[in-house]
Structures are given as structure tokens and as C-alpha cells.
Write an enzyme that holds these catalytic residues in place. Structure first.
Site, PDB file in Angstrom:
ATOM      1  N   HIS A  37       0.891  -1.234   0.082  1.00  0.00           N
ATOM      2  CA  HIS A  37       0.026   0.085   0.030  1.00  0.00           C
ATOM      3  C   HIS A  37       0.850   1.101  -0.250  1.00  0.00           C
ATOM      4  O   HIS A  37       0.961   2.047   0.868  1.00  0.00           O
ATOM      5  CB  HIS A  37      -1.008   0.089   1.223  1.00  0.00           C
ATOM      6  CG  HIS A  37      -2.063  -1.039   0.889  1.00  0.00           C
ATOM      7  ND1 HIS A  37      -2.653  -1.519   2.286  1.00  0.00           N
ATOM      8  CD2 HIS A  37      -2.764  -1.442  -0.117  1.00  0.00           C
ATOM      9  CE1 HIS A  37      -3.348  -2.655   1.684  1.00  0.00           C
ATOM     10  NE2 HIS A  37      -3.670  -2.448   0.419  1.00  0.00           N
ATOM     11  N   HIS A  71       0.370 -10.442   2.063  1.00  0.00           N
ATOM     12  CA  HIS A  71      -1.112 -10.831   2.858  1.00  0.00           C
ATOM     13  C   HIS A  71      -1.248 -12.094   2.653  1.00  0.00           C
ATOM     14  O   HIS A  71      -2.311 -12.778   3.357  1.00  0.00           O
ATOM     15  CB  HIS A  71      -2.208  -9.871   2.385  1.00  0.00           C
ATOM     16  CG  HIS A  71      -1.987  -8.563   2.644  1.00  0.00           C
ATOM     17  ND1 HIS A  71      -1.319  -8.088   4.022  1.00  0.00           N
ATOM     18  CD2 HIS A  71      -2.336  -7.268   2.159  1.00  0.00           C
ATOM     19  CE1 HIS A  71      -1.479  -6.580   3.630  1.00  0.00           C
ATOM     20  NE2 HIS A  71      -1.882  -6.331   2.666  1.00  0.00           N
ATOM     21  N   HIS A 121     -10.209  -7.884   5.476  1.00  0.00           N
ATOM     22  CA  HIS A 121      -8.540  -8.053   5.196  1.00  0.00           C
ATOM     23  C   HIS A 121      -8.270  -9.026   4.486  1.00  0.00           C
ATOM     24  O   HIS A 121      -8.521 -10.365   4.835  1.00  0.00           O
ATOM     25  CB  HIS A 121      -7.930  -7.779   6.543  1.00  0.00           C
ATOM     26  CG  HIS A 121      -6.505  -7.280   6.156  1.00  0.00           C
ATOM     27  ND1 HIS A 121      -5.375  -8.085   5.804  1.00  0.00           N
ATOM     28  CD2 HIS A 121      -5.973  -5.982   6.409  1.00  0.00           C
ATOM     29  CE1 HIS A 121      -4.310  -7.487   5.750  1.00  0.00           C
ATOM     30  NE2 HIS A 121      -4.652  -6.069   6.064  1.00  0.00           N
ATOM     31  N   GLU A 123      -5.533 -10.629   4.209  1.00  0.00           N
ATOM     32  CA  GLU A 123      -4.871 -11.768   4.763  1.00  0.00           C
ATOM     33  C   GLU A 123      -5.806 -12.572   5.756  1.00  0.00           C
ATOM     34  O   GLU A 123      -5.626 -13.852   5.702  1.00  0.00           O
ATOM     35  CB  GLU A 123      -3.879 -10.886   6.035  1.00  0.00           C
ATOM     36  CG  GLU A 123      -3.299 -12.098   6.902  1.00  0.00           C
ATOM     37  CD  GLU A 123      -2.420 -11.382   7.998  1.00  0.00           C
ATOM     38  OE1 GLU A 123      -1.824 -10.279   8.118  1.00  0.00           O
ATOM     39  OE2 GLU A 123      -2.288 -12.062   9.095  1.00  0.00           O
ATOM     40  N   THR A 159      -1.905 -10.979  11.758  1.00  0.00           N
ATOM     41  CA  THR A 159      -0.453 -10.576  12.131  1.00  0.00           C
ATOM     42  C   THR A 159      -0.399  -9.280  12.943  1.00  0.00           C
ATOM     43  O   THR A 159       0.491  -8.896  13.559  1.00  0.00           O
ATOM     44  CB  THR A 159       0.666 -10.808  11.318  1.00  0.00           C
ATOM     45  OG1 THR A 159       0.335  -9.974   9.874  1.00  0.00           O
ATOM     46  CG2 THR A 159       0.715 -12.475  10.715  1.00  0.00           C
ATOM     47  N   CYS A 187       2.545 -10.553  14.824  1.00  0.00           N
ATOM     48  CA  CYS A 187       3.810 -10.149  14.270  1.00  0.00           C
ATOM     49  C   CYS A 187       4.575  -8.908  15.304  1.00  0.00           C
ATOM     50  O   CYS A 187       3.707  -8.236  15.280  1.00  0.00           O
ATOM     51  CB  CYS A 187       3.686  -9.731  12.871  1.00  0.00           C
ATOM     52  SG  CYS A 187       5.498  -9.180  12.425  1.00  0.00           S
ATOM     53  N   SER A 215      -2.516   3.209   3.514  1.00  0.00           N
ATOM     54  CA  SER A 215      -1.902   2.139   4.268  1.00  0.00           C
ATOM     55  C   SER A 215      -2.183   2.242   5.690  1.00  0.00           C
ATOM     56  O   SER A 215      -2.366   3.282   6.364  1.00  0.00           O
ATOM     57  CB  SER A 215      -0.490   2.438   4.407  1.00  0.00           C
ATOM     58  OG  SER A 215       0.267   1.841   5.724  1.00  0.00           O
ATOM     59  N   SER A 259       5.044  -0.088   5.002  1.00  0.00           N
ATOM     60  CA  SER A 259       5.285  -0.173   3.548  1.00  0.00           C
ATOM     61  C   SER A 259       5.837   0.933   2.802  1.00  0.00           C
ATOM     62  O   SER A 259       5.633   1.300   1.754  1.00  0.00           O
ATOM     63  CB  SER A 259       3.750  -0.306   2.936  1.00  0.00           C
ATOM     64  OG  SER A 259       2.859   0.656   3.554  1.00  0.00           O
TER      65      SER A 259
HETATM   66  S1  SF4 Z   1       6.882  -8.852   8.943  1.00  0.00           S
HETATM   67 FE1  SF4 Z   1       4.991  -8.788  10.188  1.00  0.00          FE
HETATM   68  S2  SF4 Z   1       4.024  -6.803   9.641  1.00  0.00           S
HETATM   69 FE2  SF4 Z   1       5.617  -7.484   8.138  1.00  0.00          FE
HETATM   70  S3  SF4 Z   1       4.246  -8.400   6.396  1.00  0.00           S
HETATM   71 FE3  SF4 Z   1       5.283 -10.122   7.831  1.00  0.00          FE
HETATM   72  S4  SF4 Z   1       3.637 -10.194   9.293  1.00  0.00           S
HETATM   73 FE4  SF4 Z   1       3.102  -8.621   8.187  1.00  0.00          FE
END
Ligand code: SF4
Length: 283
Positions: A37, A71, A121, A123, A159, A187, A215, A259
Site C-alpha cells: 500500500h 498478505h 482484510h 490476510e 498478524t 507479528c 496504508s 510499506s
Molecule cells: S513482517 Fe510482520 S508486519 Fe511485515 S508483512 Fe510479515 S507479518 Fe506483516
């Protein structure tokens, strides 16, 4: 300058894969939707000849290779595009892949899968496809009214969700079912970036947040800064800066979404220094 400003691991990997292909053999190479994005990166890729394609617009006679973005995509779509004769280059973030794998494992082992995340989303749409027919999606912001759950429930998480949303979900679910298996697939990149930004806000007069207006994670950063009563400006490039924003400001903080490419962040930093600042190390 925030240490964590800009590309996360997964986005950097996807961009490196894509530009690497652009250098070698870009004839007939497309990305399935915009690879990230960020309009400036998409613009650069277009100049290189790599264009984003919607699923419905895939013309098998023109596509030689299709790149999947970080994603990920639903498994039936993956099977579909893999069987059509062109090359599929999977740039799904390995952390998202892991979450897909956990969703599949849970479903195969008889768990009803709850996915914590935003229903629309990409993902989450991908995760749903791996999670079995009785999977449900729960949005972290919505009050939880979970009814009719099976006795065995498994949880996977989009994530980028905050850990507090997972805690809320878990405390509700454990009161309703006999067995819960949780894969914490959050994440840390997003949480650490938010934490660092929050700390910076206490030390600066103005925050400049750099990244695509489309984004979600950049907007999340800008909203966080604004909520902490710091003068906050969300820009896509240095051209969006305005000298008047910095009148009377002693310190300016800069952060950027996952991004946002490094060249845009450095350009913003340089322009702010030109406007009247100087970085702490005097450069
Ligand atoms: S590192 Fe984390 S924030 Fe980046 S794309 Fe992977 S899951 Fe998403």
C-alpha cells in the site's frame, strides 16, 4: 528518526523479490493486486513494466508470471492460478504462511477455528480459506457475543492485531469451551513500531508520519500520535511538507509505516532539516 521506520521484514522481502524480477525478466510479470500500500512504489514498478492485476483481469495469454503479495491469498485461488500454466511467485510473508499453516492444522485436528482479525482484510480472507467450514472471524473491537461454539476451539490471529485483543478474546472463550488451543501469530514488528512511536511522542513537539494514505498501519501510527496530543502530520512524500508546521518546534520526530520505502523517508528527513532543523548528530 524512529529506528523502526519503514519496511518490515515481510514487505522488504516481497519488494526485493519483485524488483529482482524487474531487473531480469519482467515481460508478462504482474502482481496480484498492489504489492504494497504505497502509491510511489507502485508507480516505480509500473515504470519498470510490472503492473498490478485484479483476479478477474488475469488474461492467461498475456501473463507469464504472477507475484502474490505479503498478505497471502485464499488456498482455492492459489490452486486455481497454479493450474493455469503461468509461473506463480509467492511473496506471502513467512509469518502469514505460518498462520495459514496453523489454521489448516487446527481444522484438520477437529478444532473449530476462530480467527481474530478484520473480516474484509485480505490476510484474514486467506486465513479463513485454510480454517475449515465452521471457522468464524472475530473483530477485536467488537464486543464478543460468541454462541454455539464446539467443545474444541483453536485460535489464530491476523498478524497485525494488538495483543490486548487476543487477551480479550481468550478470556471470553475459556469460559465457554472445554479445550482451547491458541497460536499467537501476532507479528512483533507492528507492536514494536507503535511502542517506539509512542515513546518518541513524549520527546518531540511535532511528529511527521510518512506513508501511503491507503496504508492501514501508517494511519494507525498517525492516529496514535494524534491521540497523544502531539502535532501530527501524515504525508506520503516530502512534497506534502509545509514549513509552517514547524514554527516554534524544537524537536521533530519522524516515523513511517511498514510499506514506506527508505528513499522516501530519507527525502522527508532531508527536507525537514532544510526547513530549519539539524539532526542531533549535526549531520
Ligand atoms: S513482517 Fe510482520 S508486519 Fe511485515 S508483512 Fe510479515 S507479518 Fe506483516
Amino acid at each position: 528518526m524512529a529506528k523502526r521506520a519503514g519496511f518490515c521484514f515481510g514487505v522488504k522481502r516481497a519488494i526485493d523479490i519483485t524488483f529482482d524480477i524487474a531487473e531480469k525478466d519482467k515481460e508478462g510479470v504482474f502482481t496480484l493486486g498492489p504489492i504494497i500500500h504505497n502509491p510511489q512504489v507502485i508507480g516505480r514498478l509500473k515504470k519498470e513494466g510490472i503492473l498490478p492485476l485484479d483476479v478477474g483481469d488475469i488474461d492467461d495469454s498475456k501473463v507469464r508470471a504472477l507475484i502474490i503479495r505479503t498478505h497471502g491469498i485464499p488456498c482455492d485461488l492459489y490452486d486455481n492460478i497454479s493450474s493455469r500454466g503461468f509461473r506463480v511467485i509467492d511473496a506471502t510473508c513467512p509469518f502469514v504462511k505460518k498462520a495459514q499453516e496453523y489454521a489448516r492444522l487446527l481444522a484438520e485436528n477437529g478444532y473449530q477455528v476462530i480467527i481474530l482479525g478484520e473480516k474484509e482484510h485480505p490476510e484474514v480472507k486467506g486465513l479463513v480459506s485454510y480454517a475449515g467450514s465452521d471457522a468464524i472471524v472475530v473483530d477485536g473491537d467488537v464486543p464478543l457475543k460468541l454462541k454455539g461454539l464446539k467443545s474444541k476451539v483453536g485460535i489464530v490471529v491476523q498478524t497485525t492485531q494488538p495483543v490486548d485483543a487476543l487477551k480479550r478474546l481468550l478470556s471470553t472463550v475459556i469460559e465457554k469451551v472445554k479445550e482451547v488451543k491458541v497460536y499467537n501469530t501476532i507479528c512483533s514488528s507492528t507492536a514494536l513500531r507503535l511502542k517506539e512511536t509512542q515513546q518518541m511522542c513524549g520527546r518531540v513537539d511535532v511528529m511527521v508520519v510518512v506513508g501511503g494514505k491507503n496504508s492501514a498501519n501508517t494511519t494507525q501510527l498517525a492516529n496514535l500520535c494524534a491521540s497523544l496530543n502531539v502535532r501530527t502530520y501524515h504525508i506520503e512524500t516530502a512534497d506534502g511538507l509545509d514549513d509552517s508546521w514547524f514554527e516554534g518546534a524544537g524537536r521533530v520526530g519522524i516515523t513511517a509505516g511498514a510499506s514506506t520505502p527508505d528513499w522516501i523517508i530519507r527525502d522527508v528527513e532531508k527536507r525537514i532539516q532544510d526547513i530549519g532543523g539539524k539532526s542531533p548528530n549535526g549531520k
